[in-house]
Design a protein around this motif. Sequence first.
Motif, PDB file in Angstrom:
ATOM      1  N   ASP A   1       6.603  37.056  -7.803  1.00  0.00           N
ATOM      2  CA  ASP A   1       6.101  36.792  -6.456  1.00  0.00           C
ATOM      3  C   ASP A   1       6.364  35.365  -5.972  1.00  0.00           C
ATOM      4  N   GLU A   2       7.320  34.693  -6.595  1.00  0.00           N
ATOM      5  CA  GLU A   2       7.737  33.383  -6.113  1.00  0.00           C
ATOM      6  C   GLU A   2       8.840  33.582  -5.085  1.00  0.00           C
ATOM      7  N   ILE A   3       9.056  32.610  -4.247  1.00  0.00           N
ATOM      8  CA  ILE A   3      10.175  32.632  -3.310  1.00  0.00           C
ATOM      9  C   ILE A   3      11.379  32.025  -4.030  1.00  0.00           C
ATOM     10  N   PHE A   4      12.468  32.794  -4.124  1.00  0.00           N
ATOM     11  CA  PHE A   4      13.650  32.321  -4.832  1.00  0.00           C
ATOM     12  C   PHE A   4      14.361  31.239  -4.038  1.00  0.00           C
ATOM     13  N   THR A   5      14.765  30.205  -4.757  1.00  0.00           N
ATOM     14  CA  THR A   5      15.619  29.166  -4.190  1.00  0.00           C
ATOM     15  C   THR A   5      16.661  28.775  -5.228  1.00  0.00           C
ATOM     16  N   GLN A   6      17.866  28.526  -4.759  1.00  0.00           N
ATOM     17  CA  GLN A   6      18.959  28.124  -5.639  1.00  0.00           C
ATOM     18  C   GLN A   6      18.713  26.730  -6.225  1.00  0.00           C
ATOM     19  N   LYS A   7      17.780  25.990  -5.664  1.00  0.00           N
ATOM     20  CA  LYS A   7      17.541  24.605  -6.081  1.00  0.00           C
ATOM     21  C   LYS A   7      16.716  24.485  -7.354  1.00  0.00           C
ATOM     22  N   ARG A   8      15.957  25.521  -7.710  1.00  0.00           N
ATOM     23  CA  ARG A   8      15.113  25.475  -8.909  1.00  0.00           C
ATOM     24  C   ARG A   8      15.873  25.999 -10.124  1.00  0.00           C
ATOM     25  N   LEU A   9      15.487  25.559 -11.292  1.00  0.00           N
ATOM     26  CA  LEU A   9      16.089  26.007 -12.545  1.00  0.00           C
ATOM     27  C   LEU A   9      15.366  27.269 -13.007  1.00  0.00           C
ATOM     28  N   THR A  10      15.788  28.407 -12.442  1.00  0.00           N
ATOM     29  CA  THR A  10      15.166  29.687 -12.746  1.00  0.00           C
ATOM     30  C   THR A  10      16.248  30.706 -13.109  1.00  0.00           C
ATOM     31  N   ALA A  11      15.790  31.863 -13.622  1.00  0.00           N
ATOM     32  CA  ALA A  11      16.746  32.895 -14.009  1.00  0.00           C
ATOM     33  C   ALA A  11      16.083  34.259 -14.030  1.00  0.00           C
ATOM     34  N   ALA A  12      16.938  35.281 -13.994  1.00  0.00           N
ATOM     35  CA  ALA A  12      16.507  36.671 -14.143  1.00  0.00           C
ATOM     36  C   ALA A  12      17.054  37.176 -15.468  1.00  0.00           C
ATOM     37  N   CYS A  13      16.209  37.887 -16.218  1.00  0.00           N
ATOM     38  CA  CYS A  13      16.615  38.422 -17.515  1.00  0.00           C
ATOM     39  C   CYS A  13      15.817  39.690 -17.781  1.00  0.00           C
ATOM     40  N   ASN A  14      16.475  40.713 -18.318  1.00  0.00           N
ATOM     41  CA  ASN A  14      15.794  41.979 -18.604  1.00  0.00           C
ATOM     42  C   ASN A  14      15.296  42.082 -20.035  1.00  0.00           C
ATOM     43  N   THR A  15      15.640  41.116 -20.901  1.00  0.00           N
ATOM     44  CA  THR A  15      15.279  41.231 -22.315  1.00  0.00           C
ATOM     45  C   THR A  15      14.174  40.281 -22.742  1.00  0.00           C
ATOM     46  N   LEU A  16      13.752  39.398 -21.862  1.00  0.00           N
ATOM     47  CA  LEU A  16      12.706  38.425 -22.181  1.00  0.00           C
ATOM     48  C   LEU A  16      11.509  38.623 -21.261  1.00  0.00           C
ATOM     49  N   PRO A  17      10.326  38.180 -21.697  1.00  0.00           N
ATOM     50  CA  PRO A  17       9.150  38.327 -20.835  1.00  0.00           C
ATOM     51  C   PRO A  17       9.249  37.426 -19.603  1.00  0.00           C
ATOM     52  N   LEU A  18       8.616  37.858 -18.531  1.00  0.00           N
ATOM     53  CA  LEU A  18       8.531  37.016 -17.339  1.00  0.00           C
ATOM     54  C   LEU A  18       7.647  35.812 -17.644  1.00  0.00           C
ATOM     55  N   ASN A  19       7.816  34.765 -16.850  1.00  0.00           N
ATOM     56  CA  ASN A  19       7.014  33.547 -16.967  1.00  0.00           C
ATOM     57  C   ASN A  19       7.139  32.894 -18.344  1.00  0.00           C
ATOM     58  N   CYS A  20       8.364  32.775 -18.819  1.00  0.00           N
ATOM     59  CA  CYS A  20       8.590  32.059 -20.076  1.00  0.00           C
ATOM     60  C   CYS A  20       9.744  31.078 -19.878  1.00  0.00           C
ATOM     61  N   TRP A  21       9.827  30.122 -20.772  1.00  0.00           N
ATOM     62  CA  TRP A  21      10.889  29.117 -20.755  1.00  0.00           C
ATOM     63  C   TRP A  21      11.945  29.469 -21.782  1.00  0.00           C
ATOM     64  N   ILE A  22      13.189  29.233 -21.428  1.00  0.00           N
ATOM     65  CA  ILE A  22      14.293  29.442 -22.355  1.00  0.00           C
ATOM     66  C   ILE A  22      15.265  28.272 -22.260  1.00  0.00           C
ATOM     67  N   LYS A  23      16.016  28.088 -23.306  1.00  0.00           N
ATOM     68  CA  LYS A  23      17.118  27.114 -23.302  1.00  0.00           C
ATOM     69  C   LYS A  23      18.397  27.934 -23.268  1.00  0.00           C
ATOM     70  N   VAL A  24      19.247  27.646 -22.304  1.00  0.00           N
ATOM     71  CA  VAL A  24      20.524  28.343 -22.166  1.00  0.00           C
ATOM     72  C   VAL A  24      21.630  27.341 -22.479  1.00  0.00           C
ATOM     73  N   THR A  25      22.520  27.728 -23.394  1.00  0.00           N
ATOM     74  CA  THR A  25      23.638  26.872 -23.776  1.00  0.00           C
ATOM     75  C   THR A  25      24.948  27.568 -23.430  1.00  0.00           C
ATOM     76  N   ASN A  26      25.779  26.886 -22.654  1.00  0.00           N
ATOM     77  CA  ASN A  26      27.107  27.388 -22.315  1.00  0.00           C
ATOM     78  C   ASN A  26      27.981  27.215 -23.562  1.00  0.00           C
ATOM     79  N   LEU A  27      28.500  28.311 -24.091  1.00  0.00           N
ATOM     80  CA  LEU A  27      29.285  28.248 -25.321  1.00  0.00           C
ATOM     81  C   LEU A  27      30.675  27.659 -25.113  1.00  0.00           C
ATOM     82  N   ARG A  28      31.129  27.554 -23.858  1.00  0.00           N
ATOM     83  CA  ARG A  28      32.447  26.937 -23.586  1.00  0.00           C
ATOM     84  C   ARG A  28      32.412  25.422 -23.722  1.00  0.00           C
TER      85      ARG A  28
END
Length: 144
Positions: free
Chosen positions: A57-84
Amino acid sequence: MKNLLVLTVLMGVFLASKAQINIDSIALNKKRNVPVTQFGVASFYADKFEGQRTCTDEIFTQKRLTAACNTLPLNCWIKVTNLRNKKSVMVWINDRMHPSNPRLIDMSKSAAVALGYTGHGLTRVKITYLGKKKPDEALLADNK
């Protein structure tokens, strides 16, 4: 006949779940049964989603560090590492992707910029589950 029906339903559920998510590997947090480390493909949100409501129920903005994921719980923090390029960013999971989306994660444009893959559109990533509480920024010291 009843066993055949049950078997058919179970096979359908199994195949549907396999079709939804294409993940290379998952290590589970045994305490919470949450995937701790995952590898897969990341994309980023199209601009047309700007201003729309997320699953939390948040308003999405491209300016925030957020993401959509189907395998993790909502309202959690993750570290994403670009493998390239080995760049990392910490993001907040506040949305879900369409069930037919084969990617692991869909990130805001600012998160994609931090990972350096906006020119490619997609990249292979490693995701590490950090928990519900915002972790210390020192976890990202490997970027410097």
